[in-house]
Design an enzyme around this catalytic site. Sequence first.
Site, PDB file in Angstrom:
ATOM      1  N   ASP A   8       0.698  -1.140  -0.113  1.00 37.01           N
ATOM      2  CA  ASP A   8       0.040  -0.059   0.091  1.00 37.01           C
ATOM      3  C   ASP A   8       0.715   1.340   0.231  1.00 37.01           C
ATOM      4  O   ASP A   8       1.742   1.519   1.189  1.00 37.01           O
ATOM      5  CB  ASP A   8      -1.023  -0.152   1.281  1.00 37.01           C
ATOM      6  N   GLU A  39      -4.037   2.335  -2.870  1.00 39.49           N
ATOM      7  CA  GLU A  39      -5.544   3.099  -2.316  1.00 39.49           C
ATOM      8  C   GLU A  39      -5.106   4.038  -1.111  1.00 39.49           C
ATOM      9  O   GLU A  39      -6.322   4.705  -1.013  1.00 39.49           O
ATOM     10  CB  GLU A  39      -6.262   1.736  -1.840  1.00 39.49           C
ATOM     11  N   ASN A  40      -4.112   4.238  -0.640  1.00 41.68           N
ATOM     12  CA  ASN A  40      -3.974   5.164   0.257  1.00 41.68           C
ATOM     13  C   ASN A  40      -3.058   6.249  -0.122  1.00 41.68           C
ATOM     14  O   ASN A  40      -2.549   7.292   0.680  1.00 41.68           O
ATOM     15  CB  ASN A  40      -3.302   4.615   1.653  1.00 41.68           C
ATOM     16  N   ASN A  67     -10.389  -0.549   0.187  1.00 43.02           N
ATOM     17  CA  ASN A  67     -11.717  -0.095   0.859  1.00 43.02           C
ATOM     18  C   ASN A  67     -11.877   1.357   0.386  1.00 43.02           C
ATOM     19  O   ASN A  67     -12.947   1.937   0.344  1.00 43.02           O
ATOM     20  CB  ASN A  67     -11.765  -0.333   2.241  1.00 43.02           C
ATOM     21  N   HIS A  68     -10.484   2.203   0.143  1.00 45.00           N
ATOM     22  CA  HIS A  68     -10.560   3.614   0.139  1.00 45.00           C
ATOM     23  C   HIS A  68     -10.717   3.984  -1.215  1.00 45.00           C
ATOM     24  O   HIS A  68     -10.207   5.176  -1.878  1.00 45.00           O
ATOM     25  CB  HIS A  68      -9.362   4.405   0.914  1.00 45.00           C
ATOM     26  N   HIS A 149      -7.508  -7.462  -0.070  1.00 42.05           N
ATOM     27  CA  HIS A 149      -7.342  -6.313   0.957  1.00 42.05           C
ATOM     28  C   HIS A 149      -8.137  -6.499   1.944  1.00 42.05           C
ATOM     29  O   HIS A 149      -9.523  -6.238   1.867  1.00 42.05           O
ATOM     30  CB  HIS A 149      -7.844  -4.997   0.109  1.00 42.05           C
ATOM     31  N   HIS A 174      -3.827  -3.977   3.160  1.00 43.69           N
ATOM     32  CA  HIS A 174      -4.500  -3.299   3.804  1.00 43.69           C
ATOM     33  C   HIS A 174      -3.995  -2.804   5.313  1.00 43.69           C
ATOM     34  O   HIS A 174      -4.147  -1.847   5.894  1.00 43.69           O
ATOM     35  CB  HIS A 174      -5.938  -3.921   4.042  1.00 43.69           C
ATOM     36  N   HIS A 176      -0.691  -2.447   6.474  1.00 44.37           N
ATOM     37  CA  HIS A 176       0.549  -1.655   6.309  1.00 44.37           C
ATOM     38  C   HIS A 176       1.478  -2.191   7.335  1.00 44.37           C
ATOM     39  O   HIS A 176       2.500  -1.520   7.245  1.00 44.37           O
ATOM     40  CB  HIS A 176       0.148  -0.029   6.853  1.00 44.37           C
TER      41      HIS A 176
HETATM   42 FE   FE2 Z   1      -7.255  -0.489   3.062  1.00 43.58          FE
END
Ligand code: FE2
Length: 259
Positions: A8, A39-40, A67-68, A149, A174, A176
């Site tokens: 990520d 995603e982040n 999810n983001h 994820h 997810h 991290h």
């Molecule tokens: Fe996530």
Amino acid sequence: MRILFLGDIVVQSGVSAVCACTPMLQKQYQPDITIANGENAADGKGMTKELYNRLKAAGIDLITLGNHAFSKRAFLFDTDDCMDIIWPANIGTYAPSRPVLIRLVNGKRLAVLNILGNVFMNADYEDPILVTKQILRHISADVILIDFHAEATSEKSIYFQYFKDRVTAIIGTHTHVQTADEKVENGCAFITDAGMCGPYDSVLGRDRNEAMDHAITGCSHYLPSDNASLICGLVIDIDDHTNRAVSIQRIQLRPGPND
Ligand code: FE2
């Protein structure tokens, strides 16, 4: 086939580190394709067209999300301009449909899926196993990589056991935090979590003082850390005759004292 997968990418610091390190990693590991979870990337939550173009220009071939994926709402309307990115198939019915990315790599059809777990995710996503089975039924590929994820180690492990005979690699993302449980079973590579490319001195990419303040007072506005980033990733080797994984190797580069 050799795949370089980067965990990520978190906040601006992570984006800059990935852009700086990708050419060096590609020179060192000589991957046939480089995939990263982004995603982040946009201030800790989401993706933008500008960041997508920046990561592509740095040498990232394909980007997965989580999810983001659409936390930056504008990206919902930019996906047609960003064809090398995939978001979780079970993220919700409002998202555009792109259940799989298929690319020709060294004459092989590589399929990349992105699926969300359901345990401790603060949302009720469609069952990840049912959604995955449905997608697998409709694709034809030599090599299949899934970015799963998810939060819970148990859910990731169960998912791996369920699909390990049908796919080539299942990479957890997810949390991290890179786990040390990478393995190959039945020709499928697995790790519970690839870890992050994000600020090393932080709470999962978030400014540590703000994260502590949130934990103690409940006040929250997610302040990204701007400290130097570590790079976490994986190199996965796939046998060109059997199309099955033969090895998975963790990468972790921490910033130096002067970074
Ligand atoms: Fe996530």
